[in-house]
Design a protein around this motif. Structure first.
Motif, PDB file in Angstrom:
ATOM      1  N   VAL A  52      71.765  33.487  29.958  1.00  0.00           N
ATOM      2  CA  VAL A  52      71.089  32.167  29.561  1.00  0.00           C
ATOM      3  C   VAL A  52      69.918  32.211  28.313  1.00  0.00           C
ATOM      4  O   VAL A  52      69.781  31.319  27.518  1.00  0.00           O
ATOM      5  CB  VAL A  52      70.483  31.402  30.851  1.00  0.00           C
ATOM      6  CG1 VAL A  52      71.461  30.972  31.651  1.00  0.00           C
ATOM      7  CG2 VAL A  52      69.362  32.059  31.327  1.00  0.00           C
ATOM      8  N   ASN A  53      69.551  33.416  28.361  1.00  0.00           N
ATOM      9  CA  ASN A  53      68.246  33.708  27.306  1.00  0.00           C
ATOM     10  C   ASN A  53      68.933  33.686  25.861  1.00  0.00           C
ATOM     11  O   ASN A  53      69.934  33.874  25.499  1.00  0.00           O
ATOM     12  CB  ASN A  53      67.861  35.118  27.165  1.00  0.00           C
ATOM     13  CG  ASN A  53      66.980  35.328  28.460  1.00  0.00           C
ATOM     14  OD1 ASN A  53      66.661  34.157  29.022  1.00  0.00           O
ATOM     15  ND2 ASN A  53      66.636  36.474  28.841  1.00  0.00           N
ATOM     16  N   ASP A  54      68.309  32.926  24.966  1.00  0.00           N
ATOM     17  CA  ASP A  54      68.634  32.501  23.395  1.00  0.00           C
ATOM     18  C   ASP A  54      69.911  31.587  23.375  1.00  0.00           C
ATOM     19  O   ASP A  54      70.338  31.667  22.625  1.00  0.00           O
ATOM     20  CB  ASP A  54      68.864  33.843  22.885  1.00  0.00           C
ATOM     21  CG  ASP A  54      67.710  34.886  22.810  1.00  0.00           C
ATOM     22  OD1 ASP A  54      66.448  34.281  22.596  1.00  0.00           O
ATOM     23  OD2 ASP A  54      67.930  35.918  22.960  1.00  0.00           O
ATOM     24  N   HIS A  55      70.092  30.842  24.506  1.00  0.00           N
ATOM     25  CA  HIS A  55      71.063  29.895  24.505  1.00  0.00           C
ATOM     26  C   HIS A  55      70.357  28.405  24.595  1.00  0.00           C
ATOM     27  O   HIS A  55      69.308  28.275  25.350  1.00  0.00           O
ATOM     28  CB  HIS A  55      71.868  29.741  25.553  1.00  0.00           C
ATOM     29  CG  HIS A  55      72.935  30.872  25.502  1.00  0.00           C
ATOM     30  ND1 HIS A  55      74.214  30.901  25.242  1.00  0.00           N
ATOM     31  CD2 HIS A  55      72.665  32.357  25.835  1.00  0.00           C
ATOM     32  CE1 HIS A  55      74.808  32.115  25.175  1.00  0.00           C
ATOM     33  NE2 HIS A  55      73.900  32.870  25.481  1.00  0.00           N
ATOM     34  N   PHE A  56      70.962  27.409  23.735  1.00  0.00           N
ATOM     35  CA  PHE A  56      70.362  26.045  23.679  1.00  0.00           C
ATOM     36  C   PHE A  56      71.312  24.902  23.818  1.00  0.00           C
ATOM     37  O   PHE A  56      72.457  25.463  23.541  1.00  0.00           O
ATOM     38  CB  PHE A  56      69.680  25.898  22.521  1.00  0.00           C
ATOM     39  CG  PHE A  56      68.568  26.815  22.011  1.00  0.00           C
ATOM     40  CD1 PHE A  56      67.185  26.429  22.422  1.00  0.00           C
ATOM     41  CD2 PHE A  56      68.516  28.056  21.597  1.00  0.00           C
ATOM     42  CE1 PHE A  56      66.096  27.058  22.242  1.00  0.00           C
ATOM     43  CE2 PHE A  56      67.440  29.033  21.529  1.00  0.00           C
ATOM     44  CZ  PHE A  56      66.277  28.517  21.804  1.00  0.00           C
ATOM     45  N   VAL A  57      71.014  23.893  24.351  1.00  0.00           N
ATOM     46  CA  VAL A  57      72.004  22.724  24.827  1.00  0.00           C
ATOM     47  C   VAL A  57      71.361  21.671  23.774  1.00  0.00           C
ATOM     48  O   VAL A  57      70.283  21.053  23.928  1.00  0.00           O
ATOM     49  CB  VAL A  57      71.889  22.351  26.302  1.00  0.00           C
ATOM     50  CG1 VAL A  57      72.708  21.317  26.396  1.00  0.00           C
ATOM     51  CG2 VAL A  57      71.930  23.651  27.067  1.00  0.00           C
ATOM     52  N   THR A  58      72.436  21.073  23.003  1.00  0.00           N
ATOM     53  CA  THR A  58      71.917  19.889  22.512  1.00  0.00           C
ATOM     54  C   THR A  58      72.303  18.673  23.053  1.00  0.00           C
ATOM     55  O   THR A  58      73.030  18.595  24.048  1.00  0.00           O
ATOM     56  CB  THR A  58      72.967  19.633  21.037  1.00  0.00           C
ATOM     57  OG1 THR A  58      74.131  19.862  21.573  1.00  0.00           O
ATOM     58  CG2 THR A  58      72.421  20.928  20.305  1.00  0.00           C
ATOM     59  N   TYR A  59      71.539  17.661  23.091  1.00  0.00           N
ATOM     60  CA  TYR A  59      71.740  16.414  23.830  1.00  0.00           C
ATOM     61  C   TYR A  59      71.636  16.488  25.054  1.00  0.00           C
ATOM     62  O   TYR A  59      72.290  16.045  26.245  1.00  0.00           O
ATOM     63  CB  TYR A  59      72.916  15.514  23.294  1.00  0.00           C
ATOM     64  CG  TYR A  59      72.798  15.342  21.832  1.00  0.00           C
ATOM     65  CD1 TYR A  59      72.270  14.243  21.248  1.00  0.00           C
ATOM     66  CD2 TYR A  59      73.964  16.017  21.054  1.00  0.00           C
ATOM     67  CE1 TYR A  59      72.077  13.926  19.855  1.00  0.00           C
ATOM     68  CE2 TYR A  59      73.838  15.778  19.594  1.00  0.00           C
ATOM     69  CZ  TYR A  59      72.920  15.101  19.097  1.00  0.00           C
ATOM     70  OH  TYR A  59      73.183  14.777  17.658  1.00  0.00           O
ATOM     71  N   ALA A  60      70.765  17.529  25.717  1.00  0.00           N
ATOM     72  CA  ALA A  60      70.545  18.273  27.086  1.00  0.00           C
ATOM     73  C   ALA A  60      70.502  17.189  28.060  1.00  0.00           C
ATOM     74  O   ALA A  60      71.412  16.843  29.110  1.00  0.00           O
ATOM     75  CB  ALA A  60      69.400  19.107  27.150  1.00  0.00           C
TER      76      ALA A  60
END
Length: 463
Positions: A52-60
Motif C-alpha cells: 500500500v505504500n506510495d499508492h494513491f486512490v483518486t475520488y477515494a
C-alpha cells in the motif's frame, strides 16, 4: 485515552479528506483510505506495507458505499488488489487474483458460453477457433521441431508385476524433461498408454500416491509415465524454482506432453487407439489443456481441477493467455473440447470443484449430448474429501480406464473384498527415480541453464 486517540485520528483523517476537491481528483493515500474504511465499517484489514505504500486512490471517498465489500471492491480495483474475508469483521488484501472469479461469475460465464453454440457444427467451429488461438497463445504455432537426440534411459528395475525405468527427453535444444516409465512385467500384444502429470503437491512424481497410481496402472496392463513439471524435480538442475512461476512454464509443460506422446506412440507395444492422460490439481489443468490440443489423447481424467471460476493460480496453468481465447473461455469449456472422447471428472467438497455436480458437469453433459454420447462423460464427486489424489480418486481412475480400455482388473483387486489392492507396489526413494544421478552429475553437456536462455528459443514467436 485510547478512545480519545481514535477519535482524534478519525477527525484528522476526516479533515484531510474534506480538504480534497475535484481539482485534486479527491486523491488520498491508499493506506489512509483503508484506515477510513476500518473506522467507518468497524472492520480490520490485513495487508503488507509494501502493498500500500506510495499508492494513491483518486475520488477515494466517492467510492464508498453502504456495503463494506462493495466499497473495498471499488477502492482496491483501482490498485490491482483484491480482498478475501477472513472472519466476521476481518479482511485480507492480496494482489489481484486474475485467475479467480466468484462462483456466480463462473455460472454466468457458462451460461454465456452456452449461447454461442447449439449443435455439433457450431461447437466444432468454436473448438477449432479456440484450438488455433491456444497454440498461438502458447507460442507453439508452429510447434518447434524436436531435437534429434534419443531419450536417455536408466536400467530397468523389476518389481511385483511391473517394471520401472527412468527416462529423459530433450524437448527443446538443451532443455530436458525427466520421467519414470512404468510397464507391465509381461506384455502381450498392444497395450494402452497413460500420461500421468502431477500437480504442485510436495515431491511431485516422487510422491507415494503418484508411484501407487503409475505402478497400479502398469499392473493393470498399461504403460504409465509420470513426468516432471517445469522447474520441479530434475528440471531444477537447469532452472530455478521461481522459474516455475513464469509464463513459459505453461508452454514447456505442454511441449513435454507432445514430445512424450511422440516417443510413446512409436513403441511397438503401444496401442495408439488407447491413450489416456490424468493429473490432479495443476496436473489437472495440464490434463485438460493437452487433451484439448491433441487428438492423440483418447481418454481423459482431470482430477480436482474442473471449475468455472478458477483457472489455476500458477503461471504454469494460466501464465499464457490461453483463457483469453475466443473472447474468454474457462476450464470447463476447455474440458468440453475432449468431447466425444471418454472423460471422467473427479471432484471433491474441499476445493473449487465443490460445485461440479450442479454447475460444471451439466454443461459437459450438454456438450457431449451434441454428439449423442452424454454417457461418455462421468463425474465422481467426493463431497467429504479435500484437494488431493487419494485412494478414492485413484480408484475412480482405475475403474474408468479399465472399463473403456477393456482391461482385466482381477490382478489388482483383492480377491476377498473386491477392492483395489495397492499393497504390492514398491515405494521407491526419490533418488531411485533420478535420471541424471544423485547430484545431477550426468546432466548432458549441452544442457542450458537459466530462464533467459530458455526465452531465447521463443523470441519472435507468438507475436
Amino acid at each position: 485515552m485510547r478512545k480519545l486517540f481514535y477519535i482524534l485520528c478519525g477527525l484528522l483523517i476526516w479533515m484531510d479528506g474534506r480538504s480534497q476537491t475535484s481539482d485534486d481528483a479527491y486523491r488520498e493515500p491508499l493506506k489512509q483510505v483503508l484506515t477510513e474504511i476500518e473506522g467507518q465499517y468497524g472492520i480490520k484489514i490485513r495487508y503488507s506495507d509494501a502493498m500500500v505504500n506510495d499508492h494513491f486512490v483518486t475520488y477515494a471517498r466517492w467510492r464508498f458505499r453502504p456495503d463494506v465489500e462493495k466499497t473495498l471492491t471499488n477502492v482496491l480495483a483501482t490498485q490491482d488488489l483484491s480482498f478475501s474475508k477472513t472472519g466476521d469483521k476481518s479482511y485480507k488484501i492480496s494482489a489481484f487474483q486474475y485467475h479467480l472469479k466468484t462462483v456466480e461469475e463462473g455460472k454466468a460465464q457458462l451460461e454465456y458460453l452456452s449461447s454461442l453454440y447449439n449443435d455439433v457444427a457450431s461447437w466444432e467451429k468454436r473448438k477449432t477457433e479456440l484450438r488455433a488461438c491456444m497454440y498461438q497463445a502458447l507460442q507453439l504455432s508452429p510447434v518447434p521441431p524436436a531435437p534429434v537426440s534419443k531419450p536417455i534411459t536408466t536400467p530397468v528395475r523389476k518389481m511385483d508385476g511391473y517394471t520401472v525405468e527412468n527416462i529423459a527427453f530433450e524437448v527443446l535444444p538443451g532443455v530436458y524433461t525427466c520421467a519414470s516409465l512404468y510397464k507391465p512385467a509381461k506384455i502381450k500384444g498392444k497395450i494402452p498408454v497413460v500420461l500421468c502429470p502431477d500437480g504442485h503437491w510436495e515431491k511431485h512424481r516422487y510422491r507415494a500416491d503418484c508411484q501407487y497410481r503409475c505402478a497400479t496402472l502398469a499392473r493393470m496392463g498399461c504403460m504409465a509415465i509420470s513426468y516432471d513439471i517445469f522447474a520441479w524435480g530434475e528440471s531444477l538442475l537447469q532452472f530455478k524454482s521461481e522459474d516455475h512461476r513464469r509464463s513459459l512454464a505453461m508452454t514447456v509443460q505442454t511441449l513435454n506432453a507432445f514430445r512424450i506422446l511422440d516417443y510413446m506412440l512409436k513403441l511397438k507395444e503401444v496401442d495408439t487407439s488407447r491413450v489416456a492422460i490424468s493429473g490432479g490439481s495443476g496436473g489437472g489443468s495440464h490434463t485438460m489443456l493437452v487433451t484439448a490440443l491433441d487428438d492423440r489423447i483418447k481418454l481423459t481424467v482431470p482430477v480436482v481441477m474442473v471449475s468455472s471460476f478458477h483457472s489455476g493460480g500458477c503461471p504454469c496453468e494460466s501464465g499464457m493467455p490461453v483463457h483469453l481465447c475466443g473472447n474468454g473461455t474457462n476450464n470447463v469449456e476447455i474440458a468440453a473440447m475432449a468431447a466425444p472422447r471418454p472423460q471422467l471428472v473427479v471432484s471433491d467438497g474441499g476445493d473449487w470443484t465443490a460445485h461440479v455436480p450442479e454447475v460444471e458437469f451439466p454443461f459437459l453433459k450438454k456438450m457431449y449430448g451434441y454428439y449423442g454420447k452424454p454417457d461418455q462423460v462421468e463425474n465422481v464427486h467426493l463431497p467429504n474429501e479435500k484437494h488431493d489424489y487419494g485412494i478414492n480418486k485413484r480408484t475412480a481412475l482405475y475403474e474408468f480406464i479399465g472399463k473403456h480400455f477393456h482391461l482385466d482388473l482381477t490382478a489388482v483387486k483383492d480377491k476377498t473384498t473386491g477392492q483395489f489392492d495397492e499393497s504390492k507396489v514398491t515405494i521407491e526413494p526419490e533418488t531411485s527415480l533420478y535420471v541424471f544421478g544423485d547430484h545431477g552429475e550426468k546432466l548432458p553437456a549441452n544442457a542450458i541453464h537459466g530462464y533467459d536462455e530458455l526465452k531465447k528459443q521463443f523470441e519472435g514467436k507468438g507475436k
